[in-house]
Enzyme design. Structure first.
Site, PDB file in Angstrom:
ATOM      1  N   MET A  94     -11.270   4.161   5.380  1.00  0.00           N
ATOM      2  CA  MET A  94      -9.941   4.286   4.769  1.00  0.00           C
ATOM      3  C   MET A  94      -9.527   2.991   4.071  1.00  0.00           C
ATOM      4  O   MET A  94      -9.764   1.888   4.554  1.00  0.00           O
ATOM      5  CB  MET A  94      -8.899   4.645   5.831  1.00  0.00           C
ATOM      6  CG  MET A  94      -7.611   5.201   5.240  1.00  0.00           C
ATOM      7  SD  MET A  94      -7.843   6.824   4.473  1.00  0.00           S
ATOM      8  CE  MET A  94      -7.894   7.862   5.934  1.00  0.00           C
TER       9      MET A  94
ATOM     10  N   HIS B   1     -15.139   6.222  -0.790  1.00  0.00           N
ATOM     11  CA  HIS B   1     -14.883   6.698   0.575  1.00  0.00           C
ATOM     12  C   HIS B   1     -15.839   7.852   0.898  1.00  0.00           C
ATOM     13  O   HIS B   1     -16.474   7.871   1.968  1.00  0.00           O
ATOM     14  CB  HIS B   1     -13.429   7.155   0.683  1.00  0.00           C
ATOM     15  CG  HIS B   1     -12.965   7.430   2.076  1.00  0.00           C
ATOM     16  ND1 HIS B   1     -11.794   6.922   2.584  1.00  0.00           N
ATOM     17  CD2 HIS B   1     -13.495   8.181   3.078  1.00  0.00           C
ATOM     18  CE1 HIS B   1     -11.624   7.352   3.822  1.00  0.00           C
ATOM     19  NE2 HIS B   1     -12.645   8.118   4.140  1.00  0.00           N
TER      20      HIS B   1
ATOM     21  N   ALA C 288     -13.361  10.544   9.474  1.00  0.00           N
ATOM     22  CA  ALA C 288     -12.755  10.547   8.141  1.00  0.00           C
ATOM     23  C   ALA C 288     -11.994   9.254   7.876  1.00  0.00           C
ATOM     24  O   ALA C 288     -11.935   8.780   6.739  1.00  0.00           O
ATOM     25  CB  ALA C 288     -11.812  11.744   7.999  1.00  0.00           C
TER      26      ALA C 288
ATOM     27  N   LYS D  26     -11.414   6.672  -3.473  1.00  0.00           N
ATOM     28  CA  LYS D  26     -11.795   7.900  -2.784  1.00  0.00           C
ATOM     29  C   LYS D  26     -13.237   8.341  -3.035  1.00  0.00           C
ATOM     30  O   LYS D  26     -13.877   8.885  -2.136  1.00  0.00           O
ATOM     31  CB  LYS D  26     -10.809   9.022  -3.130  1.00  0.00           C
ATOM     32  CG  LYS D  26      -9.368   8.715  -2.734  1.00  0.00           C
ATOM     33  CD  LYS D  26      -9.270   8.196  -1.297  1.00  0.00           C
ATOM     34  CE  LYS D  26      -7.844   7.786  -0.942  1.00  0.00           C
ATOM     35  NZ  LYS D  26      -7.780   7.034   0.328  1.00  0.00           N
TER      36      LYS D  26
ATOM     37  N   ASP E  93      -2.172  -1.148   5.718  1.00  0.00           N
ATOM     38  CA  ASP E  93      -2.483  -0.649   7.059  1.00  0.00           C
ATOM     39  C   ASP E  93      -3.982  -0.540   7.318  1.00  0.00           C
ATOM     40  O   ASP E  93      -4.376  -0.032   8.368  1.00  0.00           O
ATOM     41  CB  ASP E  93      -1.817   0.712   7.292  1.00  0.00           C
ATOM     42  CG  ASP E  93      -2.373   1.791   6.366  1.00  0.00           C
ATOM     43  OD1 ASP E  93      -2.381   1.569   5.144  1.00  0.00           O
ATOM     44  OD2 ASP E  93      -2.784   2.859   6.860  1.00  0.00           O
TER      45      ASP E  93
ATOM     46  N   ALA F 280      -0.082   5.240   1.391  1.00  0.00           N
ATOM     47  CA  ALA F 280      -0.191   6.050   2.611  1.00  0.00           C
ATOM     48  C   ALA F 280      -0.313   5.172   3.849  1.00  0.00           C
ATOM     49  O   ALA F 280      -1.183   4.307   3.941  1.00  0.00           O
ATOM     50  CB  ALA F 280      -1.385   6.994   2.510  1.00  0.00           C
TER      51      ALA F 280
ATOM     52  N   ASP G 196       0.849  -1.176   0.000  1.00  0.00           N
ATOM     53  CA  ASP G 196       0.000   0.000   0.000  1.00  0.00           C
ATOM     54  C   ASP G 196       0.899   1.246   0.000  1.00  0.00           C
ATOM     55  O   ASP G 196       2.119   1.148   0.166  1.00  0.00           O
ATOM     56  CB  ASP G 196      -0.890  -0.042   1.248  1.00  0.00           C
ATOM     57  CG  ASP G 196      -1.746   1.192   1.392  1.00  0.00           C
ATOM     58  OD1 ASP G 196      -2.406   1.579   0.422  1.00  0.00           O
ATOM     59  OD2 ASP G 196      -1.746   1.783   2.493  1.00  0.00           O
TER      60      ASP G 196
ATOM     61  N   ARG H   7     -10.768  -1.882  -3.476  1.00  0.00           N
ATOM     62  CA  ARG H   7     -10.815  -2.696  -2.262  1.00  0.00           C
ATOM     63  C   ARG H   7     -12.222  -2.692  -1.670  1.00  0.00           C
ATOM     64  O   ARG H   7     -12.910  -1.694  -1.768  1.00  0.00           O
ATOM     65  CB  ARG H   7      -9.830  -2.123  -1.223  1.00  0.00           C
ATOM     66  CG  ARG H   7      -8.398  -2.127  -1.689  1.00  0.00           C
ATOM     67  CD  ARG H   7      -7.534  -1.298  -0.759  1.00  0.00           C
ATOM     68  NE  ARG H   7      -6.173  -1.228  -1.250  1.00  0.00           N
ATOM     69  CZ  ARG H   7      -5.343  -0.231  -0.968  1.00  0.00           C
ATOM     70  NH1 ARG H   7      -5.742   0.778  -0.209  1.00  0.00           N
ATOM     71  NH2 ARG H   7      -4.112  -0.241  -1.437  1.00  0.00           N
TER      72      ARG H   7
END
Length: 276
Positions: free
Chosen positions: A56, A63, A52, A60, A193, A21, A19, A167
């Protein structure tokens, strides 16, 4: 009489798919959070950093859609705008979000300590390096440039907007596999993460390794993490590990610097004929 033969891969790890970030760059995965909080603030709707972070790992636009569907956020939106956010709002928010995210990415593009050294060690073992992300290609361009300036260049980078489904679907990791020329998905390790990122690797048939401390689950800069009392560090590490293991991760490590020793364990299991 029929005998069932179960084929198993017993070779070395061929590829690691990382990944971005919170895993290789942006300690604490702060760039997406900053952009989402500012995005909703510009709509006069307050969301917290914890809110927020909720979805994750997803593409986006998705999201943003899930944030808009969060009951507490939808209620604040309704209070301010007289109705709940709809699909048109999601599209408009995404268009506004892109420049905010680009600016945040540029501010949080530093490699996580140990990333460059770990990638070099993996390449010495003949392991190919893939990467994928919930960012779009437009968002990734400045990050790829910044990473290259720090001497981190994956062999394959896939963005969520370049596959049919992001994902937790396996599409990005499988596209990495194709681009890397991998023989068997059982020889691949997905490192992430977030729980959706772990689920992506599992759905692709790969080994999975969660990142506890440098990523989304703890969400602190390295300096802020180091400033925590040891007891509080332990509490937060345990909570992050439980979240990622609960999401299906085969292993959880603190940061990417700990990855090589974890891969040794996975290779030993592969040599015994074990599967992810």
């Amino acid at each position: 009489m029929y005998f069932h033969y179960q084929r198993s891969y017993r070779g070395p790890i061929q590829a690691v798919i990382l990944d971005w970030a919170g895993t290789t760059v942006d300690y604490g995965s702060l760039a997406p959070v900053a952009a989402f909080v500012r995005l909703f603030a510009e709509q006069e709707v307050t969301i917290s950093a914890a809110e927020a972070r909720g979805p994750m790992g997803l593409e986006k636009r998705e999201h943003i859609r899930q944030l808009c569907q969060t009951p507490a956020i939808a209620a604040r939106w309704r209070e301010r705008h007289g109705r709940e956010p709809n699909a048109v709002d999601v599209d408009r928010l995404y268009e506004t979000f892109v420049p905010l995210q680009l600016a945040a990415i540029r501010d949080h593009a530093q490699l996580i300590p140990g990333c460059r050294e770990t990638v070099a060690a993996l390449r010495e073992r003949g392991i190919r390096i893939g990467a994928n992300t919930g960012y779009s290609r437009e968002m990734m361009e400045p990050l790829l440039l910044a990473a290259a300036e720090q001497r981190y260049m994956p062999d394959s980078t896939v963005c969520a907007t370049e596959v049919p489904r992001g994902r937790p679907y396996p599409c990005m990791s499988l596209k990495n596999v194709i681009e890397l020329g991998v023989e068997a998905v059982q020889s691949c390790v997905k490192v992430d993460d977030t729980v959706p990122g772990i689920e992506e690797g599992l759905n692709a048939g790969m080994w999975t390794v969660g990142i506890a401390i440098s990523g989304n689950e703890i969400g602190l800069t390295l300096a802020d993490w180091r400033a925590l009392p040891q007891l509080e560090q332990g509490r937060r590490r345990t909570r992050a590990r439980q979240r990622l293991l609960g999401g299906g991760a085969h292993y959880v490590i603190d940061t990417i610097a700990d990855l090589p020793s974890c891969l040794d364990i996975i290779e030993a299991r592969l040599a015994r004929g074990e599967r992810p």
